[in-house]
Enzyme design. Sequence first.
Site, PDB file in Angstrom:
ATOM      1  CD1 TRP A  31      -2.511  -1.897   0.838  1.00 54.69           C
ATOM      2  CD2 TRP A  31      -3.522   0.098   1.093  1.00 54.69           C
ATOM      3  NE1 TRP A  31      -3.866  -2.083   0.738  1.00 54.69           N
ATOM      4  CE2 TRP A  31      -4.514  -0.883   0.887  1.00 54.69           C
ATOM      5  CE3 TRP A  31      -3.901   1.420   1.277  1.00 54.69           C
ATOM      6  CZ2 TRP A  31      -5.873  -0.577   0.861  1.00 54.69           C
ATOM      7  CZ3 TRP A  31      -5.249   1.720   1.259  1.00 54.69           C
ATOM      8  CH2 TRP A  31      -6.225   0.742   1.038  1.00 54.69           C
ATOM      9  CB  SER A  65       0.377  -1.528   7.185  1.00 57.79           C
ATOM     10  OG  SER A  65       1.159  -0.659   6.388  1.00 57.79           O
ATOM     11  CG  ASP A  94     -13.639   9.600   4.680  1.00 56.34           C
ATOM     12  OD1 ASP A  94     -13.045  10.645   5.041  1.00 56.34           O
ATOM     13  OD2 ASP A  94     -14.049   9.403   3.516  1.00 56.34           O
ATOM     14  CG  HIS A  97      -8.258   2.600   7.622  1.00 58.93           C
ATOM     15  ND1 HIS A  97      -8.915   3.769   7.301  1.00 58.93           N
ATOM     16  CD2 HIS A  97      -6.967   2.771   7.227  1.00 58.93           C
ATOM     17  CE1 HIS A  97      -8.058   4.584   6.712  1.00 58.93           C
ATOM     18  NE2 HIS A  97      -6.882   4.014   6.658  1.00 58.93           N
ATOM     19  CG  PHE A 122       6.875   0.667  14.810  1.00 56.37           C
ATOM     20  CD1 PHE A 122       5.806  -0.219  14.754  1.00 56.37           C
ATOM     21  CD2 PHE A 122       6.604   2.022  14.722  1.00 56.37           C
ATOM     22  CE1 PHE A 122       4.493   0.239  14.611  1.00 56.37           C
ATOM     23  CE2 PHE A 122       5.298   2.491  14.575  1.00 56.37           C
ATOM     24  CZ  PHE A 122       4.249   1.598  14.517  1.00 56.37           C
TER      25      PHE A 122
HETATM   26  N1  RBF Z   1      -2.754  -0.683   4.280  1.00 49.49           N
HETATM   27  C1  RBF Z   1      -1.701   0.172   4.368  1.00 49.49           C
HETATM   28  O1  RBF Z   1      -0.558  -0.277   4.377  1.00 49.49           O
HETATM   29  N2  RBF Z   1      -1.913   1.525   4.439  1.00 49.49           N
HETATM   30  C2  RBF Z   1      -3.147   2.082   4.456  1.00 49.49           C
HETATM   31  O2  RBF Z   1      -3.257   3.313   4.514  1.00 49.49           O
HETATM   32  C3  RBF Z   1      -4.261   1.204   4.373  1.00 49.49           C
HETATM   33  N3  RBF Z   1      -5.522   1.706   4.382  1.00 49.49           N
HETATM   34  C4  RBF Z   1      -6.581   0.850   4.409  1.00 49.49           C
HETATM   35  C5  RBF Z   1      -7.887   1.349   4.521  1.00 49.49           C
HETATM   36  C6  RBF Z   1      -8.958   0.478   4.618  1.00 49.49           C
HETATM   37  C7  RBF Z   1     -10.327   1.035   4.777  1.00 49.49           C
HETATM   38  C8  RBF Z   1      -8.741  -0.916   4.554  1.00 49.49           C
HETATM   39  C9  RBF Z   1      -9.888  -1.907   4.673  1.00 49.49           C
HETATM   40  C10 RBF Z   1      -7.466  -1.418   4.407  1.00 49.49           C
HETATM   41  C11 RBF Z   1      -6.372  -0.552   4.324  1.00 49.49           C
HETATM   42  N4  RBF Z   1      -5.077  -1.038   4.184  1.00 49.49           N
HETATM   43  C12 RBF Z   1      -4.016  -0.197   4.277  1.00 49.49           C
HETATM   44  C13 RBF Z   1      -4.828  -2.470   3.882  1.00 49.49           C
HETATM   45  C14 RBF Z   1      -4.638  -3.354   5.132  1.00 49.49           C
HETATM   46  O3  RBF Z   1      -3.377  -3.096   5.719  1.00 49.49           O
HETATM   47  C15 RBF Z   1      -4.711  -4.845   4.725  1.00 49.49           C
HETATM   48  O4  RBF Z   1      -3.780  -5.105   3.716  1.00 49.49           O
HETATM   49  C16 RBF Z   1      -6.086  -5.241   4.224  1.00 49.49           C
HETATM   50  O5  RBF Z   1      -7.073  -4.878   5.142  1.00 49.49           O
HETATM   51  C17 RBF Z   1      -6.160  -6.777   3.992  1.00 49.49           C
HETATM   52  O6  RBF Z   1      -5.886  -7.492   5.194  1.00 49.49           O
END
Ligand code: RBF
Length: 158
Positions: A31, A65, A94, A97, A122
């Site tokens: 991400w 993450s 919003d 999470h 970390f």
């Molecule tokens: N993963 C990140 O590394 N950074 C983010 O900003 C991030 N935002 C997310 C926002 C939402 C609403 C969701 C559902 C997941 C987000 N994820 C983000 C992904 C999360 O770390 C993980 O990969 C997924 O939820 C699948 O387990």
Amino acid sequence: MATALKNLNEYNKDRFTDISGKTFGIVVAEWHEEITGVLCQGAVDTLLQHGAAKENIFVNTVPGSFELTLGAQFLAQQEEIDAVIVLGVVIKGDTKHDDYINHAVAQGITHVSMKYNKPVSFGLVTTNTLEQALDRAGGKHGNKGVEAAAAAIRMLSF
Ligand code: RBF
């Protein structure tokens, strides 16, 4: 604590051990990969600058993450890995999470570190905005990947 005035980019290298024979595992979230890529480059460069061998640095990616903890565990459980560096970027949106992910990663990697008795740094950048994240990935607040690598080296000197 990292602030505009103080961060580990200006770490005290006198306290570093010789890492030429040490092995590092890096786990990076995909991400915001344009930012996590910069964190990863900073971490790798720091390890190389301090004498780690390229072939002793193992970089693995995870989707987001939230998956960093399991990725860290896969690395930490390998006997030949001396320290693990965890890198990701979570930006507030919003919903809540970010809280859930950030706490899960902080607690998860602490647990991994305790379980395997190895440093697990970390390097999760947790910000309110994209701009704040960019500031911490080679911008005006340095590079948190560099800091995470420095912390891992420092802990190997403990
Ligand atoms: N993963 C990140 O590394 N950074 C983010 O900003 C991030 N935002 C997310 C926002 C939402 C609403 C969701 C559902 C997941 C987000 N994820 C983000 C992904 C999360 O770390 C993980 O990969 C997924 O939820 C699948 O387990």
